[in-house]
Scaffold this active site. Sequence first.
Site, PDB file in Angstrom:
ATOM      1  N   CYS A 172      -0.426   4.083   2.245  1.00 24.12           N
ATOM      2  CA  CYS A 172      -0.148   3.876   3.672  1.00 24.12           C
ATOM      3  C   CYS A 172       1.304   4.205   4.019  1.00 24.12           C
ATOM      4  CB  CYS A 172      -0.410   2.426   4.066  1.00 24.12           C
ATOM      5  SG  CYS A 172      -1.995   1.767   3.539  1.00 24.12           S
ATOM      6  N   ASP A 173       2.232   3.773   3.166  1.00 23.22           N
ATOM      7  CA  ASP A 173       3.647   3.769   3.544  1.00 23.22           C
ATOM      8  C   ASP A 173       4.554   4.663   2.708  1.00 23.22           C
ATOM      9  OD1 ASP A 173       2.986   1.833   5.470  1.00 23.22           O
ATOM     10  OD2 ASP A 173       3.234   0.211   4.025  1.00 23.22           O
TER      11      ASP A 173
ATOM     12  N   CYS B   4       0.835  -1.203   0.000  1.00 24.47           N
ATOM     13  CA  CYS B   4       0.000   0.000   0.000  1.00 24.47           C
ATOM     14  C   CYS B   4       0.869   1.252   0.000  1.00 24.47           C
ATOM     15  CB  CYS B   4      -0.924  -0.009   1.212  1.00 24.47           C
ATOM     16  SG  CYS B   4      -1.900   1.495   1.397  1.00 24.47           S
TER      17      CYS B   4
END
Length: 306
Positions: free
Chosen positions: A134-135, A131
């Site tokens: 997300c990261d 993701c």
Amino acid sequence: MYDLAIIGAGPAGLSAAIYGARARLSTVIIEKMYPGGQAAITDIIENYPGFTEGIGGAELTEAMKKQAERFGAQFLNGEVEKIEKQNEKFLLHLKNETVEAKTVILAMGAQARRLGVKGEKEFTGKGVSYCATCDGAFYTDRTVMVIGGGDTAIEEALFLTHFARSVTVVHRRNELRATKILQERAFKNEKIKFIWDSVVEEIRGADAVQEVVVKNLKTGETTSIPVDGVFVAIGWDPNTAIVKDLVKLNEKGYIITDENMATGVPGLFAAGDIREKSLRQVVTAVADGAVAAVSAEKYLEEHQMR
């Protein structure tokens, strides 16, 4: 006893909850993680009608959740471990409770497919991610690699250019499968480079990812490429484990339904990424959810169960 129970609170499940609750069905939506599903962790959704400049995935799905709640849908946090059909009702077994419902909509979606190579599991969360939204920020001014060649992979690569110094896309073919507009953006972006006809053999590092061994499928040659992070975007696997013995699945594990989202089990419907279909997007998931809820309502009416 609910009229309608929905498993999964992604766009399909949220749409089903809106339509179900608005039709005055007692509706519960069960989600094991957070409302919104994969859409909630998508940075910008550009192709959902009505938003000329796009909209954040979290913003869109939170609005859907509030809309469902306004019509009276109840949200329950938990994971359904088993589904039973008992006469005219369904029993949804969670860890510490059982939910009873007259109809059920399966909207558990799909999860990111793993590479299955050495080092992937060991470095998940330590340089291996599924993701970018997300990261991605963790890789500011660092080098990253994206595995895949479809829409998701190229969207991830483009997003990562906001943070990373360079993004290398590794694809097993010699051309991308992504839509043309995404390809054009990627090819124009100076931060993105491509390694064609290649697959990942191994992910290496000490405490975190340090390098990826890539094999050229045409020459058989292997090359070690230094990177700080690896983003895997090679497709999805449907979350159908709990219903594999209950409904009919295709060869890839997706639920087979008719145009009314019916599974073949009376009172049991499916919607969104979990079902067999040609296009998996937020807009099609939302449409599936609406159709499934209306079908559930008709089923209850026809069987005089309301």
